[in-house]
Design a protein around this motif. Structure first.
Motif, mmCIF file in Angstrom:
data_model
loop_
_atom_site.group_PDB
_atom_site.id
_atom_site.type_symbol
_atom_site.label_atom_id
_atom_site.label_comp_id
_atom_site.label_asym_id
_atom_site.label_seq_id
_atom_site.Cartn_x
_atom_site.Cartn_y
_atom_site.Cartn_z
ATOM 1 N N ARG B 19 13.447 -23.291 8.950
ATOM 2 C CA ARG B 19 13.053 -24.482 8.056
ATOM 3 C C ARG B 19 12.130 -25.663 8.349
ATOM 4 O O ARG B 19 10.914 -25.843 7.834
ATOM 5 C CB ARG B 19 13.550 -24.091 6.541
ATOM 6 C CG ARG B 19 13.402 -23.665 5.577
ATOM 7 C CD ARG B 19 14.107 -23.492 4.316
ATOM 8 N NE ARG B 19 15.054 -22.505 4.279
ATOM 9 C CZ ARG B 19 16.216 -21.968 3.097
ATOM 10 N NH1 ARG B 19 15.349 -22.306 2.075
ATOM 11 N NH2 ARG B 19 15.893 -21.040 3.117
ATOM 12 N N PRO B 321 11.891 -27.736 -0.539
ATOM 13 C CA PRO B 321 12.592 -27.496 0.918
ATOM 14 C C PRO B 321 13.155 -28.644 1.471
ATOM 15 O O PRO B 321 13.708 -27.525 2.553
ATOM 16 C CB PRO B 321 10.809 -27.304 0.839
ATOM 17 C CG PRO B 321 10.423 -28.133 0.006
ATOM 18 C CD PRO B 321 10.938 -27.878 -0.993
ATOM 19 N N ALA B 325 15.910 -26.876 4.439
ATOM 20 C CA ALA B 325 16.271 -27.156 4.818
ATOM 21 C C ALA B 325 17.421 -27.914 5.360
ATOM 22 O O ALA B 325 18.226 -27.495 6.341
ATOM 23 C CB ALA B 325 14.900 -27.427 5.035
#
Lengths: 338, 338
Positions: B19, B321, B325
């Motif tokens: 990610r 995100p 991650a």
């Protein structure tokens, strides 16, 4: 202590650092305090090693140049003391790493830090001092000064790497050698001088003048050092004659002697510099050859040349005590060997 | 490639860097370009040596952290790429100097630069990369980011000096060892994470969160590294098992085994670490003792502890995100050894 120097045939007055020292006395007291404070650490070894360097009796020429260059343009703040200290830390970090790289045992007549505390500590304390130097610069807050000094840090390291290539290589030309000392010595003098007008908010022309003064003073300084290593007044420099020779360093006196020498002499230089046959008898012969070919005198001549450029860089500036002090410093640098 | 990690008994999803890599892919392409550009020099040796380091297949975790931390707070400029590159250069410079100080022959399964180009070049190219790192930071123009990264540079060097004192000293306590890795490893992770929100103009709270995340991730990372050196998956790290042992490094698995050992075992550790009796048989015995005393397991336990702190540091932040991650990265770091 006053040395009367003959420059271009004309007599110049006492060439000492007295005027510069007097002008920067109060500021230097604060630089010295800051040096001690910023070399402090809870990690015992750091202040211990730093104290060794600090007490080693360097002239502190670079920080004095920064201080006087800021005064020259009426700087009234506190930043010049921090920048001057940063400059001295950058210089000290370079010396620490240099001694490791050159495997030097002595500097200014004393054991090098690496001989006392080892290579490891010398590398790491050098890194620490460099870090501290940057912190002080950041503290001053001038991005222009930061730009100048961080660029100098890169250039100096580049010059040192360049010198590795030159090391023990007798085919090195004078031009190549000049490129090395421009990077490894002149860049810091140049930056030290330029940050003065920068934090004082001086004009671009003034900045350029000081930058040029510093760079050329640095070149003169290094070349005189090179000459001194083969016959200067040891007691004054505290450095043994022949250090460069024994380390196989290719400096200008060697370059000139080699290029001007006979076939047989070149063989001697190869044995001495490249193969390490550099005992006292070899050193004696090296010095004799240098004098035969005028290599020492011409090295000093080159230094005079850069000294004159440094002088002309400052010439258009208003007459100030700092300008006079800088003229003295040029003469003093060359006077060390005259 | 996905490793399923058991953290605190609960199952966590695939612990990979995928990610983070995906989020920073475009920016990292520019970091890699900048690395090549700024490691360039007319002095041949510099790009040659730099290329060796760059191609050595490091994960580039630190610059990715900087990039994602800037993205996390909506940073839209160019500065994060330069700061990420600076962080990687600082890391590389440290590795170069470390290998000289530790006299290491191998790193990540390849010959170290000092084995190919010598200690001298390693010291000086390290200095050059550090100088280039500062130039890039100055170029970004954030005095706050400069402050954070220059402070980290000092602290890292201080940690390395501290480590010299700890080296081969089996009386080192866990606390003393933590102080060392806090300075030498965690400080750069912490700075790498904090400069993201700083240039994005995030709040003090956000900065503190990222700083804490970075520091604790760094500690977890180092402790897992220490455990891996006595039994991790060599093929993944590319580092030989027992490197630390053969260099006489006192890391946490050694500290715990020594303190928990019998009189006779302590004598063994003294011979191995302090006196260099560290052949393969000794390494085998060391690993057996570590397992007997739960030293590897507990080192990983300590890493988990710091991983949890890193996670909680990020917990109050908005779900992005990047946050997801970073959670993955914590698990990945620990998952390397689980």
């Amino acid at each position: 202590m006053g040395v009367v120097v003959n420059l271009e045939g004309g007599k110049r007055s006492a060439a000492t650092m007295a005027r510069l020292m007097e002008l920067t006395k109060d500021d230097m007291a604060r630089v010295n305090e800051l040096i001690l404070a910023k070399a402090g650490s809870d990690v015992e070894l750091i202040p211990e090693l730093a104290r060794h360097l600090i007490s080693s009796g360097g002239k502190r020429l670079r920080p004095m140049v920064t201080l006087a260059a800021a005064q020259m343009f009426g700087y009234a703040g506190e930043g010049h003391v921090k920048l001057a200290t940063s400059v001295e830390f950058m210089h000290t970090a370079t010396l620490l790493h240099d001694d490791v790289v050159d495997e030097s045992d002595m500097r200014r007549g004393r054991k090098t830090a690496r001989m006392i505390w080892g290579n490891q500590a010398s590398v790491l304390v050098g890194d620490f001092l460099l870090g501290q130097a940057f912190r002080m610069m950041v503290d001053v807050g001038s991005l222009e000064a930061l730009d100048i000094l961080s660029t100098a840090a890169s250039v100096i390291a580049e010059g040192e790497v360049m010198q590795l290539g030159v090391a023990k290589n007798l085919e090195t030309t004078e031009d190549e050698y000049l490129a090395v000392i421009k990077a490894k010595t002149a860049a810091l003098f140049s930056a030290a001088a330029e940050v003065g007008p920068v934090i004082a908010g001086a004009t671009r022309g003034d900045r350029a003048a000081l930058r040029s003064f510093g760079a050329n003073l640095g070149l003169a300084f290094q070349l005189v050092d090179d000459a001194l290593d083969y016959g200067g007044n040891t007691s004054e420099l505290g450095k043994n004659i022949g250090d460069d020779f024994r380390e196989g360093k290719v400096t200008l006196p060697v370059i000139l002697s080699y290029r001007r020498g006979t076939q047989e002499e070149r063989a001697f230089w190869k044995q001495a510099i490249e193969e390490g046959a550099c005992d006292d008898a070899a050193l004696e012969r090296a010095i004799a050859l240098m004098h035969r070919h005028g290599a020492i005198g011409d090295t000093i001549g080159r230094a005079r040349h850069f000294g004159e450029i440094a002088r002309d860089a400052l010439a258009p500036l208003q007459d100030t005590p700092q300008k006079a002090a800088f003229f003295d410093v040029i003469d003093f640098c060359i006077g060390r060997v005259a």
